[in-house]
Design an enzyme around this catalytic site. Structure first.
Site, PDB file in Angstrom:
ATOM      1  N   ASP A  37       0.778  -1.188   0.042  1.00  0.00           N
ATOM      2  CA  ASP A  37       0.091   0.079  -0.104  1.00  0.00           C
ATOM      3  C   ASP A  37       0.880   1.235  -0.199  1.00  0.00           C
ATOM      4  OD1 ASP A  37       0.806   0.727   2.537  1.00  0.00           O
ATOM      5  OD2 ASP A  37      -1.036  -0.167   3.523  1.00  0.00           O
ATOM      6  N   LYS A  59      -4.486   2.965  -1.474  1.00  0.00           N
ATOM      7  CA  LYS A  59      -5.763   4.013  -1.473  1.00  0.00           C
ATOM      8  C   LYS A  59      -5.256   5.266  -0.668  1.00  0.00           C
ATOM      9  CE  LYS A  59      -7.645   0.367   1.681  1.00  0.00           C
ATOM     10  NZ  LYS A  59      -8.263  -0.837   1.550  1.00  0.00           N
ATOM     11  N   MET A 172      -5.709   8.913  10.868  1.00  0.00           N
ATOM     12  CA  MET A 172      -6.177   9.176   9.667  1.00  0.00           C
ATOM     13  C   MET A 172      -7.458  10.167  10.043  1.00  0.00           C
ATOM     14  SD  MET A 172      -6.263   5.305   8.179  1.00  0.00           S
ATOM     15  CE  MET A 172      -7.058   4.783   9.645  1.00  0.00           C
TER      16      MET A 172
END
Length: 492
Positions: A37, A59, A172
């Site tokens: 990732d 992503k 996040m």
């Protein structure tokens, strides 16, 4: 029954590639296929086998379910193709990493798997900022929350979170910073509660923004705080000034471009990174083995000279029996060349004070007599004049080429892109300077705003010949000398 491969679900740690565990390293090195990732340190991919298939499935938003389905499908397909699959995820696979969903997909297809825990950003990032998530007398617990809202709009119960006495962390969560702050304040959290926003944590680009619940939103806007960032809320934030360590490194956030061959880069790059530097690598030369030599000819030799560590490495890689060196005097240029000789159980008889091949030649006269054969082990482009030396010093000098240095030309737009990211550019050889000059069509203005670092007088002379200004020249012509010279410029 169809054979299946195996999937290793690996937490790669966060930021610093060296936070990778030994078990993770082992499985990455063995993997036939690596699916990774956007949050991993790309240096981790250097561990892969040369023929390993690398698949990027990253992503920007972990709420994206469509890409997760693609990831699950790809894991299954590769495992059913009898491949060993390393699924590498930033941090830990189960701390908001959706690792459980991937395992469910594997179980549906009876695919074997192993889980390798990773160091979560929830503890590592605050630690790199000098903030312990718990501390005696201040915080007896820490609580980690996702900073994302659910698809259906559901959000955390801030009436419960606001009552927590320990450290509160949101991962996040920058997009929802206002929601987080408002939720805590509206439910009774003290407006003076300290807050830290840690961008790009555990990397040389780490930046920490401090405030309180009352003013952190305004401060974040003023300073342009961007994801990825970890939000730390609690009294432990006050320990940052006292416990800070990472940001005190001598070269912290200093950005350097290294232009030498990647195979030679490792020591230099690692030492820079240990000092906190941001290092970009764009090689302008390549080193190749081109060694053809009959070791029986060493019987003719009185003195053997090495003017680089590369020469030592290639020479001893081909040597089958070191007893052929019996009674031969050995000279070396520089401490690094000496160090590699010592690793091969050879103690050089002499190492001149000056790191110059010409100085090595003159020193060899003290260990030989007129008419003696002297071999000079070097590269194809190293400046040598065996004919002149032989006539002048009445010895029989002969050059042995053990490796070839090839210029590597880079696309101009790629060079410009790298230069935009750095403050310093380092040159370790004249051939590197020449390749850089040709790659940039002789546009010397490209380096006008950069600090140009030279390893020594020979490289400096070449830089100036092409019109470049030299800001820093090493006093010792090796890796440590260059690092020391940069340190002097930074006054650290």
């Amino acid at each position: 029954m169809r054979n299946k491969g195996k999937v290793y679900l690996i937490g790669a740690g966060c930021g610093d590639a060296e936070l990778l565990t030994l078990k993770a390293k082992k499985y990455i090195e063995k993997a036939d296929c690596i699916i990774y990732d956007r949050l991993i340190d790309k240096k981790i991919l250097d561990l892969a086998k040369t023929d390993a298939e690398l698949i990027y499935l990253g992503k920007d938003n972990t709420e994206g379910g469509e890409l997760q389905e693609v990831i699950n499908k790809t894991l299954v397909e590769k495992a059913l193709a009898e491949k060993s699959v390393a699924r590498i995820k930033g941090g830990d696979a189960f701390v908001f990493g959706r690792g459980g969903e991937e395992i469910e997909a594997l179980l549906k297809n009876s695919i074997p798997f192993e889980i390798v825990p990773g160091i979560s950003s929830s503890i590592a990032v605050p630690e790199y900022a000098g903030i312990p998530v718990t501390h005696r007398g201040i915080s007896k617990s820490f609580h980690v929350f996702t900073g994302h809202t659910m698809k259906n709009g559901e959000w955390h119960d801030f009436s419960a979170i606001a009552k927590l006495e320990g450290t509160i962390l949101f991962l996040m969560g920058m997009k929802n910073l206002k929601l987080i702050v408002d939720g805590l304040l509206e439910n009774g959290k003290c407006k003076n509660t300290p807050v830290a926003l840690i961008e790009k944590g555990a990397t040389p680009l780490q930046r920490v923004t401090l405030g309180t619940l009352e003013n952190i939103i305004e401060i974040a806007k003023e300073k342009g705080v961007k994801p990825p960032a970890t939000i730390v809320i609690g009294e432990v934030v006050k320990l940052k000034e006292k416990f800070e360590w990472f940001e005190k490194k001598e070269f912290f956030r200093k950005k350097l471009l290294v232009t030498r061959d990647r195979k030679q880069n490792h020591e230099f790059v690692e030492k820079l990174r240990e000092k906190g530097a941001v290092v970009e690598e764009l090689p302008f030369i390549e080193i190749e083995d081109c060694f053809e030599f009959d070791f029986e000819r060493l019987k003719e030799c009185k003195v053997l000279l090495f003017n680089s560590s590369n020469g030592v490495n290639y020479f001893f890689q081909r040597m089958k029996d070191c007893r052929v060196l019996t009674d031969i005097k050995i000279g070396a240029v520089g401490e690094k060349t000496k160090e590699i000789l010592l690793k091969n159980k050879i103690v050089p008889d002499f190492v001149p004070d000056e790191y110059l091949g010409e100085r090595l030649i003159k020193e060899s006269l003290n260990f030989s007599e007129e008419g003696d054969k002297i071999f000079f082990v070097t590269s194809d482009i190293s400046p040598t004049d065996c004919e002149r030396w032989s006539m002048e010093y009445k010895r029989d000098f002969e050059k042995i080429v053990v490796y070839r240095t090839k210029k590597r030309f880079q696309d101009l737009e790629i060079v410009k892109k790298y230069l935009e990211k750095v403050d310093y550019i380092t040159f370790f050889s004249s051939s590197t300077v020449e390749a850089f000059y040709e790659s940039t069509n002789g546009d010397v203005d490209l380096l006008k705003e950069k600090k140009v670092v030279s390893i020594g007088p020979v490289t400096t002379k070449t830089l100036r010949k092409f019109g470049y200004s030299v800001d820093i020249e090493a006093k010792k012509y090796n890796v440590d000398g260059v690092i020391s010279a940069i340190g002097d410029d930074l006054d650290v």
